[in-house]
Design a protein around this motif. Structure first.
Motif, PDB file in Angstrom:
ATOM      1  N   ASP A  74       0.857  -1.189   0.000  1.00 39.88           N
ATOM      2  CA  ASP A  74       0.000   0.000   0.000  1.00 39.88           C
ATOM      3  C   ASP A  74       0.899   1.247   0.000  1.00 39.88           C
ATOM      4  O   ASP A  74       2.125   1.149   0.128  1.00 39.88           O
ATOM      5  CB  ASP A  74      -0.895   0.002   1.260  1.00 39.88           C
ATOM      6  CG  ASP A  74      -2.170   0.831   1.077  1.00 39.88           C
ATOM      7  OD1 ASP A  74      -2.199   1.714   0.190  1.00 39.88           O
ATOM      8  OD2 ASP A  74      -3.137   0.585   1.829  1.00 39.88           O
ATOM      9  N   HIS A  75       0.279   2.410  -0.144  1.00 38.47           N
ATOM     10  CA  HIS A  75       0.979   3.671   0.078  1.00 38.47           C
ATOM     11  C   HIS A  75       0.972   3.985   1.569  1.00 38.47           C
ATOM     12  O   HIS A  75       0.145   3.472   2.322  1.00 38.47           O
ATOM     13  CB  HIS A  75       0.262   4.811  -0.663  1.00 38.47           C
ATOM     14  CG  HIS A  75       0.522   4.811  -2.121  1.00 38.47           C
ATOM     15  ND1 HIS A  75       1.314   5.737  -2.747  1.00 38.47           N
ATOM     16  CD2 HIS A  75       0.114   3.958  -3.098  1.00 38.47           C
ATOM     17  CE1 HIS A  75       1.373   5.483  -4.041  1.00 38.47           C
ATOM     18  NE2 HIS A  75       0.646   4.405  -4.295  1.00 38.47           N
ATOM     19  N   VAL A  76       1.883   4.859   1.981  1.00 36.77           N
ATOM     20  CA  VAL A  76       1.786   5.424   3.320  1.00 36.77           C
ATOM     21  C   VAL A  76       2.246   6.882   3.227  1.00 36.77           C
ATOM     22  O   VAL A  76       3.203   7.196   2.519  1.00 36.77           O
ATOM     23  CB  VAL A  76       2.608   4.605   4.350  1.00 36.77           C
ATOM     24  CG1 VAL A  76       4.103   4.800   4.185  1.00 36.77           C
ATOM     25  CG2 VAL A  76       2.205   4.963   5.771  1.00 36.77           C
ATOM     26  N   ALA A  77       1.526   7.750   3.906  1.00 39.95           N
ATOM     27  CA  ALA A  77       1.894   9.169   3.922  1.00 39.95           C
ATOM     28  C   ALA A  77       1.465   9.743   5.259  1.00 39.95           C
ATOM     29  O   ALA A  77       0.744   9.085   6.024  1.00 39.95           O
ATOM     30  CB  ALA A  77       1.229   9.915   2.765  1.00 39.95           C
ATOM     31  N   ALA A  78       1.923  10.945   5.564  1.00 39.81           N
ATOM     32  CA  ALA A  78       1.675  11.503   6.894  1.00 39.81           C
ATOM     33  C   ALA A  78       1.481  13.005   6.824  1.00 39.81           C
ATOM     34  O   ALA A  78       2.022  13.675   5.936  1.00 39.81           O
ATOM     35  CB  ALA A  78       2.843  11.184   7.821  1.00 39.81           C
ATOM     36  N   ILE A  79       0.742  13.519   7.777  1.00 41.57           N
ATOM     37  CA  ILE A  79       0.541  14.969   7.859  1.00 41.57           C
ATOM     38  C   ILE A  79       0.329  15.340   9.326  1.00 41.57           C
ATOM     39  O   ILE A  79      -0.136  14.531  10.124  1.00 41.57           O
ATOM     40  CB  ILE A  79      -0.675  15.409   6.986  1.00 41.57           C
ATOM     41  CG1 ILE A  79      -0.603  16.905   6.672  1.00 41.57           C
ATOM     42  CG2 ILE A  79      -2.005  15.106   7.667  1.00 41.57           C
ATOM     43  CD1 ILE A  79       0.482  17.296   5.699  1.00 41.57           C
ATOM     44  N   SER A  80       0.700  16.582   9.651  1.00 36.93           N
ATOM     45  CA  SER A  80       0.414  17.074  10.994  1.00 36.93           C
ATOM     46  C   SER A  80      -0.855  17.916  10.957  1.00 36.93           C
ATOM     47  O   SER A  80      -1.167  18.540   9.946  1.00 36.93           O
ATOM     48  CB  SER A  80       1.574  17.932  11.499  1.00 36.93           C
ATOM     49  OG  SER A  80       1.587  19.175  10.838  1.00 36.93           O
ATOM     50  N   CYS A  81      -1.580  17.900  12.055  1.00 34.76           N
ATOM     51  CA  CYS A  81      -2.727  18.783  12.223  1.00 34.76           C
ATOM     52  C   CYS A  81      -2.639  19.345  13.636  1.00 34.76           C
ATOM     53  O   CYS A  81      -1.948  18.785  14.488  1.00 34.76           O
ATOM     54  CB  CYS A  81      -4.050  18.032  12.057  1.00 34.76           C
ATOM     55  SG  CYS A  81      -4.282  17.357  10.409  1.00 34.76           S
ATOM     56  N   GLY A  82      -3.340  20.412  13.899  1.00 38.59           N
ATOM     57  CA  GLY A  82      -3.266  20.958  15.243  1.00 38.59           C
ATOM     58  C   GLY A  82      -4.362  21.972  15.484  1.00 38.59           C
ATOM     59  O   GLY A  82      -5.074  22.368  14.565  1.00 38.59           O
ATOM     60  N   ILE A  83      -4.489  22.330  16.749  1.00 38.07           N
ATOM     61  CA  ILE A  83      -5.416  23.404  17.115  1.00 38.07           C
ATOM     62  C   ILE A  83      -4.585  24.660  17.323  1.00 38.07           C
ATOM     63  O   ILE A  83      -3.750  24.711  18.238  1.00 38.07           O
ATOM     64  CB  ILE A  83      -6.175  23.079  18.421  1.00 38.07           C
ATOM     65  CG1 ILE A  83      -6.688  21.624  18.436  1.00 38.07           C
ATOM     66  CG2 ILE A  83      -7.272  24.101  18.681  1.00 38.07           C
ATOM     67  CD1 ILE A  83      -8.068  21.393  17.995  1.00 38.07           C
ATOM     68  N   VAL A  84      -4.797  25.621  16.475  1.00 34.19           N
ATOM     69  CA  VAL A  84      -4.027  26.867  16.561  1.00 34.19           C
ATOM     70  C   VAL A  84      -5.026  28.009  16.693  1.00 34.19           C
ATOM     71  O   VAL A  84      -5.903  28.167  15.834  1.00 34.19           O
ATOM     72  CB  VAL A  84      -3.168  27.062  15.290  1.00 34.19           C
ATOM     73  CG1 VAL A  84      -2.377  28.367  15.371  1.00 34.19           C
ATOM     74  CG2 VAL A  84      -2.218  25.890  15.105  1.00 34.19           C
ATOM     75  N   GLY A  85      -4.893  28.795  17.730  1.00 38.28           N
ATOM     76  CA  GLY A  85      -5.864  29.873  17.940  1.00 38.28           C
ATOM     77  C   GLY A  85      -7.276  29.331  17.974  1.00 38.28           C
ATOM     78  O   GLY A  85      -8.176  29.902  17.357  1.00 38.28           O
ATOM     79  N   SER A  86      -7.458  28.196  18.644  1.00 40.35           N
ATOM     80  CA  SER A  86      -8.766  27.523  18.815  1.00 40.35           C
ATOM     81  C   SER A  86      -9.314  26.879  17.547  1.00 40.35           C
ATOM     82  O   SER A  86     -10.380  26.261  17.585  1.00 40.35           O
ATOM     83  CB  SER A  86      -9.835  28.485  19.373  1.00 40.35           C
ATOM     84  OG  SER A  86      -9.377  29.060  20.570  1.00 40.35           O
TER      85      SER A  86
END
Lengths: 237, 237, 237, 237, 237, 237
Positions: free
Chosen positions: B157-169
């Motif tokens: 399979d493929h694999v990939a990644a990303i960051s996410c976050g809560i910034v300024g709510s």
């Protein structure tokens, strides 16, 4: 005839690309053929302990290779837990070469750290590093001048470097990995823009060499370094 | 509104450049905006001791940063004599992520070492590294296929990644350094091409976060990773 | 049916024993079944360099295992000369988890070091460590309050942790070593007394997992952590 | 006029004392004035991994200084936990110099380790070490010959070394510590009994130097090394 | 009169608790007053390289302290990256003491590693460790006997240890931390069940001591160790 | 009869040679037969952190062996990256022995570091080192006295050391390597000029030993050390 068709006094294609790092005060990606070294100059408002309070600055260098810069993957020094003797020898050489053309009093009590990281290695990484490091250093000092941190000349000359060697009984310039592996004698020269010597290192890998042979290597190096200095001048013009 | 004008679900410009190393069996220079990571995959005809003789292969990863990849120069780990906890944590994550989509029996008793070296860092180095490492790994396996070393599918399979976050709510995707430094919550997601989760890491940097907030982050990540996988497909097509 | 007869949402027997160290300002021996961790909180009148003079304190954690805490004796890290990547990853997690519920300004410019030493390991050492560390920390702050070193609230909430995973296709809570070794997915959750998330870590050990599966794990964890927080409350009452 | 009254081409008193170690297969206490180095050659029936099974031997060297060999006590490298870059650079130089005059096939698949330990340091420790190491090596090979381990010639030539430098604008030979500290240029030469060069190392400590200056240094070194080789011949006769 | 009211020949309360580890082949929690040491004996089917193929076994020991075993928290040796000289000295002593009463040929070609980890320290940790280690070792050999791995006697005698010292000019037994810190002379004795000496270590912390004083210490130790051996016998009965 | 013809109470030829280092404030080359140790005392105008400002000085010792001091070459500790447990144990012993006869207040807030480097080892290196270190220390204090740095007595007594052991069932003094390797019991004694004990270390290498046997060893040591002290007196007279 050399294995890649070059004449004995012919260097590989050399390029110097400035401004390759978004953050460093000066940077240069230098290529000697397939040898690629990323040089960054970092300004720090501190000096080593033994210089504190003396009004003089310091220039130092660190050297590293990415694990797969080479044909066979090499162990990462950070994971091995120490820098090899070869790495330390090279970074000491780069540092001395740069300090030879810096007026450390004009620099003021600050340190410039030049990092030379080999992205791809095909022989001559230390000479490429010195040649590119001068450009990164020059831009770092330009940055300081723009910021009003220095006034008079800080870089008192150019400095560049090239390897020469005896390969198949013939003196040649700018050895690549194949030549380096089979050279009878291997030498590195660091010279200034005014043609003086800063560092000379010659090693018999096989047979010891004569003074005549060594003189032929210096002749080759003098011409080559003069051309590298010309390229540095064009690059920072 | 994000400080660089992006929408909350908008990733930075992403590029994947194959074949950037002359020697590695697979390589990729991945850019997520100003974050640049050089990934090389090196094939070695050996496996770790605990796998010897079992017919299965291994995929491992190492991670490093050039000292001036960052705004302030950081100490070189090779000179400090050890890898930081953060470095080790990241390289273990990359290794696990890649092994999740490799059929280690089809690989045969060999090891692929993927080196991820950060040339420039502006947040999200580990997610960029995983995304680019897949391309390097894919080319390495292509090299093995051309050489007749493997036959059936090795990459399942493929694999990939990303960051996410809560910034300024607000939940946002693909944080850069400025956002990362001020995020209340910071999360990294690793997913396959089929949309399944391989790794989930969420950390409250300030206030603890709610399940609703966390779900919003997974939603963002799912969309973003699907786009990264599309780009991987275009790149290796 | 789980191998030891527990229901899928049933934790092992948990106990928290305070005051087990003659010298530490706070201490707790925590047991999750056969996993036993000794937690001590040590007050030090200093902070790390980057916090000096800012009026804020610091909470940090270190983690270790006795060599024969495990089925097979493991090499002593002090004798190996370094902490493994796993050890560093865990102690960073514990430290972050504790800092999430401490008012570092109310703590004042001091450091509390929490040592979590695993006397016996049967899976879930990091989650037991976090759960017990809160008790040790709470008693350390009680000691400071008695000594007049702090006045207002320093601990702003509880924090506890539990592992969940997919074992034999079923989501279960509080995996022991046998389950941990065969889990398809392994996750650790750190939550506050108010039910918010502090850390989420999920890893596919075998097959990648779906969002539904992951949600089932969070559900299990929320219930389990609420019960751990209740036990903490009883313990320090 | 030099500070100790020597002429510019005058070396310090040199002595070579054989057989100073009860156990080593070859040994030599070499003195260049107040610089005293104890050299021992140890025969070992093994070679480094990369030479195994090839029928060739190896010669390697290690270098160390006693902590109070110098005016100020220096930190013991064993207690510091690593060898300095300078130490590694010197021991690599000694090893290369010795290998240049050894027929490694005639040596057979064995290793000779030459330890050079500086008992007292007054400049020129590496050149004294190389000069004395040849004597230790020669006696070690004599020991092997007596034991019937080797038959034909193993040492194909002599090797010796001397430092030269520009001090107060004048080229001088065999610098002591005072001269070394104030030299504008500092160079080390390693040459064979037949007058060929094995290693050349020149460094501008202050001003870069001209080719004429460098040639003057080689002239001085050639004469000096010829005299050292004569002394080696007398010593092992 | 001693600070805690004991008579000069009175040891602290001593206890030996067997079977405290779920995994170790033998284990003992030993307490000399507030000094608590956890001893585990681990059986391994291998011996050090220098014993391979000789038919003899080996017994070795490692020693460690939890960071907050002491009044002031001490730096964790695993994080410092090395074991202190004191740690190494103690673990060598424990290993020698145990080997003195083991028939290594009857043990067979196997290794028993005894780990002594100090949970709480109030003086005399090494003597408590030796006394408890014997119990762990005894149970480990019992385990081997039950498994048919050994037949004849392996433990040829008991071994136990106690500290004695001159405190306030008076010879006393089993010093706690307060006494240890102020003792003029500090000695450790290791003796067998048959009353012979295995190890004697006496150190003048302040004034050198006379033979008469030293004899008084041996007298105290002989009595104390006889009582410790009695307790060992009761414990393993 | 001993293997080299000595009587049971006969030490090897002992010599103490002062002033063997050009730079050290005190130095002594001590020989016990074929065991040769170079001792240097270095004065430093600083004390360890825990003594700063208290008006008391410190005496410390370091110990090392040249790699080929022994029959078989041993690995250089600087290259291994750490000092062995044995090395640390010995240097701690030497330091304690010297501090026992120094008035640290009369010394003033300064440190004397005594380096004991074994040039050749044939048993008894630690006892030779202590005996020679006293001479080096004495000369260092003489240097300080001449410089007006100290006035009253700093060395309050002599200190010397000797090994004794049970070899072939007979108690003997000053074991060489051959005896040391076959001794049933091995002991080291450190005593003052006034005949008091500073350190006693006895170890059963084979059979445990009786008090009578141990008393015989102390008797031998007392006589031997008295003769060593006489030699020290002659040497510094």
């Amino acid at each position: 005839m050399r294995h890649d068709g070059r004449a004995s006094d012919e260097m590989r294609a050399v390029s110097l690309e400035r401004g390759v790092s978004r953050y460093a005060e000066g940077s240069c990606l230098v290529k000697f053929g397939n040898t690629h070294v990323l040089c960054t100059a970092s300004l720090e408002e501190r000096v080593p302990p033994w210089l504190r309070g003396g009004g003089e600055g310091w220039v130092t260098a660190e050297y590293g290779m990415l694990p797969r810069a080479t044909k066979e993957r090499m162990r990462r020094e950070a994971s091995a837990g120490k820098q090899s003797g070869r790495t330390q020898e090279i970074q000491r050489l780069i540092g001395r070469s740069l300090r030879a053309i810096v007026d450390r009093r004009a620099l003021g009590e600050r340190q410039i750290s030049v990092d030379c990281d080999v992205l791809q290695a095909d022989g001559g990484t230390r000479t490429a590093a010195i040649t590119g490091a001068w450009v990164a250093l020059s831009d770092c000092i330009g940055y300081m001048r723009d910021a009003g941190m220095v006034t008079g000349p800080v870089l008192v000359d150019h400095v560049a470097a090239i390897s020469c060697g005896i390969v198949g009984s013939a003196p040649v310039i700018d050895l690549d990995y194949v030549e380096d592996s089979s050279a009878e004698t291997d030498a590195n020269f660091v010279m200034t823009g005014s043609g003086k010597l800063v560092e000379v290192q010659g090693t018999a890998e096989g047979e010891p060499f004569t003074r005549d042979e060594f003189n032929a290597l210096i002749d080759l190096a003098s011409d080559g370094i003069a051309r590298l200095v010309d390229l540095q001048k064009l690059t920072v013009a």
